[in-house]
Design an enzyme around this catalytic site. Structure first.
Site, PDB file in Angstrom:
ATOM      1  N   CYS A  50       0.769  -1.125  -0.252  1.00  0.00           N
ATOM      2  CA  CYS A  50       0.000  -0.076  -0.090  1.00  0.00           C
ATOM      3  C   CYS A  50       0.881   1.424   0.099  1.00  0.00           C
ATOM      4  O   CYS A  50       1.784   1.404   1.382  1.00  0.00           O
ATOM      5  CB  CYS A  50      -1.048  -0.151   1.513  1.00  0.00           C
ATOM      6  SG  CYS A  50      -1.864   1.558   1.481  1.00  0.00           S
ATOM      7  N   ASP A  57      -0.270  -5.740  -0.035  1.00  0.00           N
ATOM      8  CA  ASP A  57      -1.344  -5.987  -0.899  1.00  0.00           C
ATOM      9  C   ASP A  57      -1.023  -7.361  -0.785  1.00  0.00           C
ATOM     10  O   ASP A  57      -0.228  -7.514  -2.073  1.00  0.00           O
ATOM     11  CB  ASP A  57      -2.255  -5.390  -1.294  1.00  0.00           C
ATOM     12  CG  ASP A  57      -2.505  -4.144  -0.320  1.00  0.00           C
ATOM     13  OD1 ASP A  57      -3.266  -4.268   0.237  1.00  0.00           O
ATOM     14  OD2 ASP A  57      -2.052  -3.064  -1.109  1.00  0.00           O
ATOM     15  N   VAL A  72       4.749 -14.006 -24.323  1.00  0.00           N
ATOM     16  CA  VAL A  72       5.862 -13.538 -23.412  1.00  0.00           C
ATOM     17  C   VAL A  72       6.172 -14.950 -22.801  1.00  0.00           C
ATOM     18  O   VAL A  72       5.582 -15.663 -22.377  1.00  0.00           O
ATOM     19  CB  VAL A  72       5.364 -13.208 -22.184  1.00  0.00           C
ATOM     20  CG1 VAL A  72       3.685 -13.308 -21.189  1.00  0.00           C
ATOM     21  CG2 VAL A  72       6.353 -12.445 -21.465  1.00  0.00           C
ATOM     22  N   GLU A  73       7.981 -15.117 -21.973  1.00  0.00           N
ATOM     23  CA  GLU A  73       7.984 -15.920 -21.423  1.00  0.00           C
ATOM     24  C   GLU A  73       7.775 -15.950 -20.097  1.00  0.00           C
ATOM     25  O   GLU A  73       7.837 -15.252 -19.351  1.00  0.00           O
ATOM     26  CB  GLU A  73       9.639 -16.323 -22.073  1.00  0.00           C
ATOM     27  CG  GLU A  73      10.096 -17.616 -21.152  1.00  0.00           C
ATOM     28  CD  GLU A  73      10.684 -17.648 -20.055  1.00  0.00           C
ATOM     29  OE1 GLU A  73      10.100 -18.818 -19.560  1.00  0.00           O
ATOM     30  OE2 GLU A  73      11.000 -16.773 -19.379  1.00  0.00           O
ATOM     31  N   SER A  74       7.264 -17.659 -19.961  1.00  0.00           N
ATOM     32  CA  SER A  74       6.460 -17.383 -18.374  1.00  0.00           C
ATOM     33  C   SER A  74       7.135 -17.498 -16.919  1.00  0.00           C
ATOM     34  O   SER A  74       6.932 -16.946 -15.810  1.00  0.00           O
ATOM     35  CB  SER A  74       5.707 -19.181 -18.581  1.00  0.00           C
ATOM     36  OG  SER A  74       6.665 -20.169 -18.802  1.00  0.00           O
ATOM     37  N   HIS A  91      -4.083  -0.638  -5.852  1.00  0.00           N
ATOM     38  CA  HIS A  91      -4.250  -1.769  -6.431  1.00  0.00           C
ATOM     39  C   HIS A  91      -4.441  -1.606  -8.894  1.00  0.00           C
ATOM     40  O   HIS A  91      -4.418  -2.521  -9.229  1.00  0.00           O
ATOM     41  CB  HIS A  91      -5.841  -2.578  -6.032  1.00  0.00           C
ATOM     42  CG  HIS A  91      -5.526  -2.916  -4.575  1.00  0.00           C
ATOM     43  ND1 HIS A  91      -4.992  -2.856  -4.395  1.00  0.00           N
ATOM     44  CD2 HIS A  91      -6.798  -2.869  -3.970  1.00  0.00           C
ATOM     45  CE1 HIS A  91      -4.371  -3.260  -2.789  1.00  0.00           C
ATOM     46  NE2 HIS A  91      -6.081  -3.259  -2.290  1.00  0.00           N
ATOM     47  N   GLU A  92      -5.808  -0.571  -8.771  1.00  0.00           N
ATOM     48  CA  GLU A  92      -5.426  -0.217  -9.642  1.00  0.00           C
ATOM     49  C   GLU A  92      -4.290   0.232 -10.950  1.00  0.00           C
ATOM     50  O   GLU A  92      -4.130  -0.131 -12.049  1.00  0.00           O
ATOM     51  CB  GLU A  92      -6.647   1.191  -9.881  1.00  0.00           C
ATOM     52  CG  GLU A  92      -7.826   0.960  -9.404  1.00  0.00           C
ATOM     53  CD  GLU A  92      -7.589   1.101  -7.067  1.00  0.00           C
ATOM     54  OE1 GLU A  92      -9.530   0.801  -7.165  1.00  0.00           O
ATOM     55  OE2 GLU A  92      -7.142   1.391  -7.261  1.00  0.00           O
TER      56      GLU A  92
END
Length: 151
Positions: A50, A57, A72-74, A91-92
């Site tokens: 936060c 969070d 994308v390589e994982s 969060h947004e």
């Protein structure tokens, strides 16, 4: 089919970075560019801080995309998502940063990111963001999915 690609992290001892780092992300060529298909990732161990209280969070971050030329390589995605651990972000902000970074990296046809954050103070926040290539059916799809999200 065995692919020889010189990745920075795949196949090597894992070194974790807990400060945001876009440069951890790596790509490889989409071998099936002749068709549309979904790629979905779920990261149930996402952590950020936060920006006001410094409290952790926790979230499950879901990423789904329709690739164009790059994938994308994982492992690099995992390390990238873990790099948010000591960053302060609402969060947004987190889901929007992830979306923007993956658009820049992949130039996908379509992409969406959902953050399913655990409750703090009795409230959970679940931001959703998406993208489709402008002036294509993928932009129409993004608009439709955004307008009908959670209905």
């Amino acid at each position: 089919m065995k692919t020889k690609i010189p990745f920075k992290s795949l196949g090597k001892k894992t070194s974790y970075t807990f400060n945001y780092d876009f440069n951890l992300l790596e790509t490889f060529e989409n071998s099936h560019q002749d068709r549309d298909y979904w790629v979905h990732f779920s990261c149930p161990e996402f952590t950020t801080l936060c920006p006001i209280t410094g409290q952790p969070d926790f979230a499950t971050i879901s990423i789904a995309y329709i690739p164009q030329t790059k994938m994308v390589e994982s492992k690099s995605l995992k390390l990238y998502l873990f790099s948010f651990r000591n960053e302060g972000g609402f969060h947004e902000d987190c889901v929007n940063i992830i979306l923007k970074d993956l658009i820049k990296l992949l130039e996908p046809k379509y992409l969406e990111v959902l953050g399913d954050f655990t409750p703090r103070g009795g409230i959970s926040i679940n931001p959703y963001v998406n993208y489709g290539i402008p002036s294509t059916k993928y932009e129409e799809m993004a608009n439709f999915r955004l307008l009908h999200h959670n209905l």
